[in-house]
Write a protein that holds these residues in place. Structure first.
Motif, PDB file in Angstrom:
ATOM      1  N   VAL A 101       0.779  -1.279  -0.010  1.00 56.99           N
ATOM      2  CA  VAL A 101      -0.047   0.057  -0.005  1.00 56.99           C
ATOM      3  C   VAL A 101       0.855   1.442   0.174  1.00 56.99           C
ATOM      4  N   PRO A 102       0.847   2.127  -0.921  1.00 58.32           N
ATOM      5  CA  PRO A 102       1.499   3.190  -1.094  1.00 58.32           C
ATOM      6  C   PRO A 102       1.256   4.251   0.394  1.00 58.32           C
ATOM      7  N   TYR A 103       2.206   4.990   0.706  1.00 56.38           N
ATOM      8  CA  TYR A 103       2.318   5.806   1.950  1.00 56.38           C
ATOM      9  C   TYR A 103       1.101   6.568   2.284  1.00 56.38           C
ATOM     10  N   GLU A 104       0.451   7.406   1.307  1.00 58.73           N
ATOM     11  CA  GLU A 104      -0.925   8.072   1.388  1.00 58.73           C
ATOM     12  C   GLU A 104      -1.730   7.362   2.037  1.00 58.73           C
ATOM     13  N   GLU A 105      -2.076   6.351   1.191  1.00 66.46           N
ATOM     14  CA  GLU A 105      -3.210   5.148   1.602  1.00 66.46           C
ATOM     15  C   GLU A 105      -3.113   4.754   2.801  1.00 66.46           C
TER      16      GLU A 105
END
Ligand SMILES: Nc1ncnc2c1ncn2[C@@H]1O[C@H](COP(=O)(O)OP(=O)(O)OP(=O)(O)O)[C@@H](O)[C@H]1O
Ligand SMILES: [Mg+2]
Lengths: 433, 530
Positions: free
Chosen positions: B499-503
């Motif tokens: 999962v990418p950082y922002e998400e």
């Protein structure tokens, strides 16, 4: 237990992979096979343009009850056709355009093309037709001791003991078979004697490698020298002077299997053979079954791969290795018997002329697997026989070159065609707790 | 302790190797239905004691009792028959066998192998204990976590009453450790007596019913299950241990290692590193975090030159070393701590002194012309042995005779004892005791402060937190994002799942304020670039 929230990133079972390329080892094998075939193909093209006349193949000898026709092929067309097939498969391998399922099929086709092309070129315009039956019969005779020797090595090395002493086992067993056969007049007794001689040599190998931890390659070389010395000495001092009583063994007679032996061409080659040939075939099946289907075989392979692991589940590493080495000696001994009672009956010095080493090569090229090793042994037998046939055909090729063929084939095959060669992990490694 | 007591008891076990006493009158007992943790620094004699119990070594004194009856184990077979199972510190699996064959080995039943029955047995065991394995898979194709499961199933297949787990968690990821702990709990509930050896004190606190501590071959004390990690550490090492690394903030200098678009395939041809790029400056530690098997090992191998990358570039101090082999990489000043020390870290039959100069034996001061300077090699070894506290009788012992943790110290001592431009270390403290971890972490930080660029591959979040200046999270061969080491663990956990950082921050909820990271994360070649 950690303060991480339970996140299950990936199923641990599956290694994460995005896309599949070719493994480096497979790629190397493909490229070297392709290059070799391409070179051969180009060579055949050149030969095909120059060759003249007909290549004739005799499928029967004049004595066969059923006479098959002699096939005559226009040599130029045949060689060129073979050249094109070889070249096409070679280029296909090189460029990687061969569909996955078809690689081995096309490889086999190319192999047939190489042999047919070569023989057609060599037999073109020769005075006599190429005797196909002779070629097959000779292959089997030459391959029989190789198969048995390689099987002995397979058992030994799968348990983790390197055996470069197959040659020595052959030699001692050949002598024993000749003398026991001469004294008793019995083929069975001679075979038992040969097997016992093989086991005795194996016992020396096991004793010094397992008990005294001698380097196994050096030990094998020493055993070979010992075998040469002892058999040579006995021959000079004892056997030669009494050759009438000690070197006059009966020959194995062919055993004809009814019906099957009447099949034209192949029947008499396969089903009218000496007992050792049948024993060799049965041994391949037996050793394969033993190694891969039985408790004992599982243990043999375990002590050859990871003796420590075998030890921790209660297997006696040394006992299993002893058993495997000794049983291997039985097969090597039977192989050795073929040189005397399987052919002329008499023993002469160094009668095995390096066949033990060819059996070793077959074992390695067969990647320590009994069936593959046996196939490689047959391949070596085929090449050797081809070389000697070529000599009698008076081909344009120098006979010395032909005699080099088996060794050339070994080098090429070992150098890359067989891909990843992986010996049993603990092969040659002594086990000390 | 009454004679009638049910359970396993070791009484006054003594084991000597030559003049060296590895176990000195050791007493230990395990009752059914309990987990007894055995702690102790590297070389304390834990594995030796367990090997005596399992019949691999013969004790020089003392006795083993089961349910009050004295036992004599001349070999592992007898120990197994008496109901003892063992999960060894080094896997005892035949790589080229299938899982079923490994489980069958030694208890095959009839002369002809019955594969169907063996497969069924694997299925039954793996279902019963909730440890999924594929019976027909070749062991060499399995990730270590699954191999560990096979090893455990092998011990259970015998219906063992007493189980020894010798550092089973050293090679496992946090998730796998959680699974293993659950398995051990269910075994305890079934009434099995378990000896559990580990260096991870967190696990001890999670699961131990009783704790015994060894040091230098003797029992030095017992501890209650609730004892704090700091106290346990002190008991083990004999002095207060600082479990946290205090390090100055990094003072990064010039970029020393520059990696661009790297693609790497493993030996089976699978592309496991797929377009990775990052920079590491001198004087900073970049941690490559991620669940094992997401391409970190191959990335490290590609940096040292064990694998030639498919494409992309690696530059060290401005020199292109993409296609350099290990020899050139080492000459260029790269230090390398391999993931698998047993296979790639040392030559087991060489002495400690020889292993300590493996990467420099042909250079002065260890070589004079073509000859080795044995004196210099011995001096170097003696100095490093003291500095790194390598527990051995002398520097001429073979590496094979060292305990697991001490072997690891030899590897680190070799790599850290020369001038480096880049240090690539995979799981540098695997199997090392807390005292040594403290020291090794300090040494790695010192190396950083000398201006060396450090790439640390670790699956251990504690280690990542303690050492990293920046954390690059890898998932499926790509870098998901590069973040601050203070990023909350659940965010890191989600990023490790791709999962990418922002998400990840959004999903982790309000308990993880995004402001907790100092500098905003830079997403290098992640799945999505914002
Ligand atoms: N076969 C051997 N020969 C000589 N010395 C040995 C042998 N096996 C172990 N030792 C020594 O005995 C000591 C205890 O080793 P052991 O493997 O039991 O330690 P350990 O407590 O398991 O350590 P670790 O946590 O690092 O695994 C070590 O100092 C080691 O060097
Ligand atoms: Mg240990």
């Amino acid at each position: 237990m950690s303060d991480t929230q339970t996140v299950r990133p990936v199923e641990a079972d599956q290694a994460v992979q995005l896309s599949y390329l070719e493994a480096p080892a497979a790629r190397r094998a493909r490229l070297s096979t392709g290059a070799l075939l391409t070179i051969l193909g180009v060579g055949f093209l050149i030969l095909g343009v120059q060759v003249r006349g007909e290549a004739r193949f005799a499928l029967s000898t004049p004595f066969d009850p059923v006479q098959l026709p002699t096939i005559a092929l226009p040599s130029t067309v045949t060689v060129l056709l073979c050249a094109v097939i070889t070249l096409a498969v070679g280029v296909g391998y090189l460029t990687g355009r061969v569909p996955r399922g078809a690689t081995s099929g096309l490889g086999a086709l190319a192999a047939v093309a190489v042999f047919l092309g070569f023989v057609s070129w060599a037999a073109a315009g020769a005075a006599y037709p190429f005797p196909v039956g002779n070629q097959l019969a000779g292959t089997i005779a030459l391959a029989t001791p190789l198969v048995l020797g390689a099987l002995g090595g397979v058992l030994c090395e799968n348990s983790g003991v390197v055996n470069v002493a197959i040659e020595g086992q052959f030699l001692v067993a050949a002598l024993t078979a000749a003398t026991v056969g001469s004294v008793t007049g019995s083929i069975t007794a001679a075979l038992i004697g040969a097997a016992a001689a093989g086991v005795a040599m194996a016992a020396l190998l096991a004793l010094f490698s397992l008990r005294y931890l001698v380097d196994q390659v050096v030990l094998g070389v020493v055993l070979n020298l010992l075998a040469t010395g002892v058999t040579g000495f006995l021959f000079d001092q004892l056997i030669q002077p009494n050759s009438g009583t000690l070197n006059n063994a009966p020959n194995m007679q062919s055993i004809r299997i009814p019906v099957l032996a009447d099949i034209p061409l192949l029947g008499s080659v396969l089903f009218d053979q000496k007992i050792l040939v049948y024993i060799a075939v049965a041994s391949v099946i037996a050793v394969t079954f033993l190694l891969y289907r039985t408790r004992w075989g599982l243990r043999v392979r375990a002590v050859g791969e990871h003796p420590h692991a075998a030890d921790t589940v209660g297997i006696s590493v040394l006992a299993v290795r002893w058993q495997a080495v000794l049983l291997g000696g039985v097969f090597a001994g039977l192989g050795g018997a073929f040189f005397t009672i399987g052919s002329t009956g008499g023993f002469i010095k160094d009668i095995t002329v390096g066949n033990g080493f060819i059996a070793l090569a077959a074992l390695i090229m067969g990647r320590w697997h009994p069936v593959r090793a046996a196939l490689m042994a047959v391949f070596f037998g085929f090449i050797t026989q081809l070389a000697s046939q070529m000599q009698t055909l008076q081909t344009p090729m120098p006979s010395q070159f032909l005699l080099m063929l088996p060794y050339l084939a070994t080098i090429i095959a070992v150098a890359g065609l067989i891909g990843r060669v992986r010996a049993p992990a603990a092969d040659g490694v002594p086990y000390v707790k | 302790m009454s004679e009638q007591q049910s359970g396993l008891e070791l009484r006054g076990i003594t084991k000597r190797f030559g003049t060296f006493v590895a176990n000195d009158h050791v007493d230990l007992d395990v009752r059914p239905g309990e987990i007894h943790c055995l702690l102790g620094e590297n070389g304390a004699g834990k594995s030796t004691l367990m090997n005596v119990l399992y019949g691999i070594y013969q004790p020089d004194g003392g006795e083993i009792l089961i349910d009050g009856h004295p036992q004599h184990f001349a070999n592992p077979k007898q120990a197994m028959a008496a109901g003892i199972g063992m999960v060894h510190q080094h896997f005892m699996l035949v790589d080229v066998f299938t899982v079923a064959e490994n489980l069958m080995l030694g208890r095959e039943g009839g002369f002809v192998l019955d594969r169907a029955r063996a497969t069924a047995k694997v299925r039954e065991l793996s279902e019963r204990y909730g440890m999924p394995v594929e019976p027909d898979a070749l062991v060499e194709d399995l990730p270590v976590g699954v191999q560990q499961r096979v090893e455990i199933l092998k011990a259970l297949a015998n219906d063992a009453r007493f189980l020894v787990f010798d550092e089973p968690t050293a090679v496992l990821t946090p998730q796998e450790i959680d699974d293993l702990i659950a398995v051990m709990r269910s075994l305890r509930a079934e009434g099995k007596g378990i000896v559990f050896i580990t260096h991870k004190l967190r696990e001890v606190r999670a699961i131990a019913d009783r704790i015994t501590v060894m040091r230098r071959g003797r029992i030095v004390g017992h501890a209650e299950p609730g004892t704090s990690e700091a106290e346990l550490a002190e008991l083990m090492v004999g002095r207060a241990v600082d479990l946290r690394v205090d390090k100055e903030p990094a003072r990064p200098g010039e970029v020393r290692l520059r990696v661009r678009d790297l693609r790497v395939a493993n030996s089976a041809g699978g592309v496991v590193v797929d377009g990775v790029g990052f920079d590491v400056r001198g004087g900073e530690i970049l941690c490559i975090a991620g669940v094992q098997g997401n391409g970190q090992s191959e990335l490290a191998d590609a940096l040292i030159g064990n694998i030639t990358p498919l494409s992309g570039t690696v530059e060290l101090d401005g020199v292109d070393i993409t296609r350099a082999g290990p020899a050139r990489s080492i000459a260029a000043g790269m230090g390398f701590v391999p993931e698998d020390r047993e296979d790639d870290g040392f030559v087991a039959s060489f002495s400690i002194a020889e292993n300590l100069v493996l990467n420099r034996f042909d250079q002065p001061p260890f070589a004079r012309g073509l000859a080795l300077d044995l004196g210099a090699i011995a001096d170097n070894a003696e100095r490093l042995r003291q500095e790194f506290d390598i527990r051995s009788q002398g520097v001429s012992d073979t590496l094979a005779s060292l305990s697991g943790g001490n072997k690891q110290k030899v590897v680190l001592a070799r790599e850290l004892s020369r001038e480096l431009s880049l240090l690539v270390a995979s799981q540098p403290t695997r199997g090392v005791d807390v005292g040594a971890i403290e020291f090794l972490h300090k040494r790695i930080v010192d190396e950083r402060d000398k201006g060396t660029a450090v790439v640390l591959v670790s699956t251990e979040l504690d280690e990542v937190e303690a050492l990293a200046d920046r954390v690059a999270v890898m998932y499926r061969g790509r870098v998901v994002g590069t973040v601050d080491p203070r990023t909350p663990r659940d965010v890191l956990g989600l990023m490790m799942a791709g999962v990418p950082y922002e998400e990840a921050v959004a999903a982790a909820g309000p308990s993880a304020p995004p402001g907790s990271t100092a500098d905003s994360p830079t997403t290098t070649s992640g799945r999505r670039t914002p």
